[in-house]
Design a protein around this motif. Structure first.
Motif, short mmCIF file in Angstrom:
data_model
loop_
_atom_site.label_atom_id
_atom_site.label_comp_id
_atom_site.label_asym_id
_atom_site.label_seq_id
_atom_site.Cartn_x
_atom_site.Cartn_y
_atom_site.Cartn_z
N UNK A 167 0.84 -1.19 0.00
CA UNK A 167 0.00 0.00 0.00
C UNK A 167 0.88 1.25 0.00
N UNK A 168 0.60 2.14 -0.91
CA UNK A 168 1.42 3.35 -1.02
C UNK A 168 0.93 4.41 -0.04
N UNK A 174 8.10 9.24 5.10
CA UNK A 174 8.72 8.05 4.54
C UNK A 174 8.66 6.85 5.50
N UNK A 175 8.68 7.11 6.79
CA UNK A 175 8.67 6.00 7.75
C UNK A 175 7.39 5.19 7.68
N UNK A 176 6.32 5.80 7.17
CA UNK A 176 5.05 5.10 7.12
C UNK A 176 4.97 4.11 5.96
N UNK A 177 5.94 4.19 5.03
CA UNK A 177 5.95 3.21 3.93
C UNK A 177 6.13 1.79 4.46
N UNK A 182 4.37 -3.76 5.25
CA UNK A 182 4.17 -4.82 6.25
C UNK A 182 2.74 -5.34 6.22
N UNK A 183 1.76 -4.44 6.08
CA UNK A 183 0.37 -4.85 6.05
C UNK A 183 0.10 -5.72 4.83
#
Length: 554
Positions: A167-168, A174-177, A182-183
């Protein structure tokens, strides 16, 4: 069947690609040289369950000789072969008035596809034979699994293929990428536990997601039928996920889902978003396949829709759908005759036919179920799902519970995450009054169940496990949840009757029993005691008591 005491190795070897060779492997080696004799073995060895009707063989190999000439020619060919094989003939070949069967356990297929054309050099001036040869030469992969599960070319599209793209992040840093990646990986892992979908590895999906590609390029590069894609928005501690499930061939969006929660919610490894996406994918693939096959002839249905639609129709438990489902499973086997799971599902079809009272010949259908699972295990002895369904046959039809337990243990040794193995092992424990083990195993199955278009079945068998443990309220809850989804599963009605009766709700039990008798007019208490694996155990006696108390005829 091949006599394993007398035969330490295969009785026969056959080479199908390149020059066709058929030869014995015993102490007195021989080679079958007749063109039609070799073709006869090729037809049998590549047929589902190694079985062809006499009329098909006569028409395919001796069609120009007419009906009587064909019958005589086939008899002569079998007589010639019997002289060569001697005593091994009866261990390898079974001939009845209707069909000829070869025991595939006694045959080794040698050589390898790519080393020449299929049956190269075999020339028989019969239209049926030449059409059959041309069809296999056009699609040789349908025979690849004859060469074992490790053969590199053994890929067939008998189940849909799906990719979960990371998911983009459209809002966040950037840390949320990492969260989006992972999901997607967690969803990929959950779906990969299903026997009804093939999941592209997360590493492949991740590599592709780094490129800017159109949907058609995703399908082309990953060779998928469906994909899940979507975006994340992260605002402070709140995560908003928008996910789309897409038919990669047509580009149709089959559904969209929106989830909101904290970052901690999404990082649990069992978040509501993950569970909902996995279950929705399962339901959508099954319903899409069934919808796609409606009003279509078998030859018009794509390979990847056949098996899942057949299994879906089988689990609707409507007689018309049930009959149609066998046609689809058999067609999947015809197209990919060496796919273990397809034979296992065919075995399950015969189990359900007997168990739901639709079989007109219990003994014959029990044998057909055993033949199907035996063929599945001949193809891939390590296949956990095939081992599980063979265990089901031994539990419900032959009632050889020790054999069944061994099969379930073998399956779980090979794949500890095989949900169906845990479920069926739990029921086996329930039938033996091993209630704690029954509940533990069925609870594990519920946790591991990857997709639940057939979740009613998991709930039904969980109801049995909890009944064996004396938790009648939980048993009732599972049976009622199952019946809300599918009210045509007779054993679930029995579980509901038993739970209601032992909760002291006898009038309600009588109402359900009346409905069951209306659905299954010949059902009696003695019928239950005669046929159920738990009849001699405490659980079986409690069910019988409840059936009597609810008004089921003795």
């Amino acid at each position: 069947m091949v006599d394993k005491k007398n035969v330490g190795t295969k009785l026969l070897e056959i080479s199908l690609f390149g020059a066709c060779v058929v030869r014995g492997t015993g102490p007195d080696p021989f080679e079958i040289t007749g063109t039609k004799h070799k073709a006869l073995f090729a037809l049998l060895c590549t047929a589902p369950l190694g079985r062809c009707t006499r009329s098909y063989l006569q028409q395919t190999l001796w069609g120009r000789s007419g009906a009587e000439g064909g019958r005589q020619s086939l008899r002569r060919a079998l007589s010639d072969i019997k002289r060569l094989l001697g005593a091994d003939f009866d261990r390898l070949v079974t001939a009845t008035n209707a069909e000829i069967k070869i025991d595939l356990a006694g045959v080794r297929v040698v050589g390898e596809p790519g080393h020449g054309a299929f049956l190269e050099g075999i020339s028989i001036p019969e239209d049926g034979f030449n059409e059959w040869v041309a069809a296999i030469r056009a699609k040789p992969e349908q025979l690849f699994s004859l060469y074992g599960p490790t053969f590199s070319g053994a890929t067939t599209a008998v189940v849909p293929t799906i990719s979960i793209l990371p998911f983009s992040v459209v809002f966040g840093d950037d840390s949320h990428r990492v969260l989006g990646d992972w999901l997607a990986e967690q969803i990929c892992r959950s779906l990969s536990r299903s026997n009804l979908v093939a999941v592209i590895s997360h590493l492949s999906a991740r590599a592709l997601s780094l490129q800017t590609l159109a949907l058609g390029q995703v399908r082309e590069q990953l060779n998928v039928d469906y994909c899940v894609t979507g975006t994340l928005r992260v605002i402070d501690d709140t995560v908003i996920l928008d996910a789309d499930f897409i038919d990669a061939t047509s580009g149709r969006i089959l559904w969209t889902r929106n989830f909101t929660g904290s970052q901690a919610d999404f990082m649990t490894g069992n978040s509501n978003a993950e569970i909902d996406i996995v279950r929705s994918v399962g339901r959508s693939i099954a319903s899409d396949a069934i919808q796609h096959t409606r009003s279509r002839q078998l030859h018009e249905i794509e390979d990847h829709h056949l098996l899942i639609a057949g299994v879906g129709l089988m689990n609707q438990l409507r007689l018309s759908s049930f009959a149609r489902s066998r046609e689809m499973i058999n067609e999947a086997i015809r197209r990919a005759p060496n796919t273990a799971e397809a034979y296992a599902w065919l075995g399950d079809w015969y189990v359900k036919s007997v168990y739901n009272g639709w079989s007109t010949d219990h003994a014959a259908d029990t044998q057909r179920a055993r033949d199907a699972t035996a063929r599945a295990l001949d193809i891939d002895p390590e296949n956990a799902f095939s081992l599980t369904i063979d265990g089901v046959v031994n539990t419900t039809l032959t009632q050889e519970l020790d054999v069944a337990e061994h099969r379930f243990d073998q399956a779980l040794d090979r794949n500890p995450n095989e949900a169906m193995s845990w479920l069926q092992k739990g029921v086996l424990h329930a039938f033996r009054d091993e209630s704690a083990e029954a509940v533990e195993a069925t609870d594990m199955a519920q946790r591991l169940s990857p997709i639940d278009p057939f979740g009613y079945f998991f709930d039904s068998l969980s109801a049995t496990a909890y009944f064996s443990a004396g938790d009648f309220q939980k048993s009732l809850e599972f049976s009622e949840r199952s019946l809300k989804v599918n009210n045509r599963h007779n054993s679930t009605h029995r579980a509901q009757i038993a739970a209601l009766y032992h909760l002291g709700r006898e009038e309600e039990a009588r109402v359900v029993a009346a409905r069951l008798i209306e659905r299954q007019p010949g059902f009696t208490v003695q019928n239950y005691l005669r046929n159920h694996p738990a009849a001699e155990q405490e659980m079986g006696r409690k069910v019988a008591e409840a059936l009597r108390g609810a008004g089921v005829p003795e």
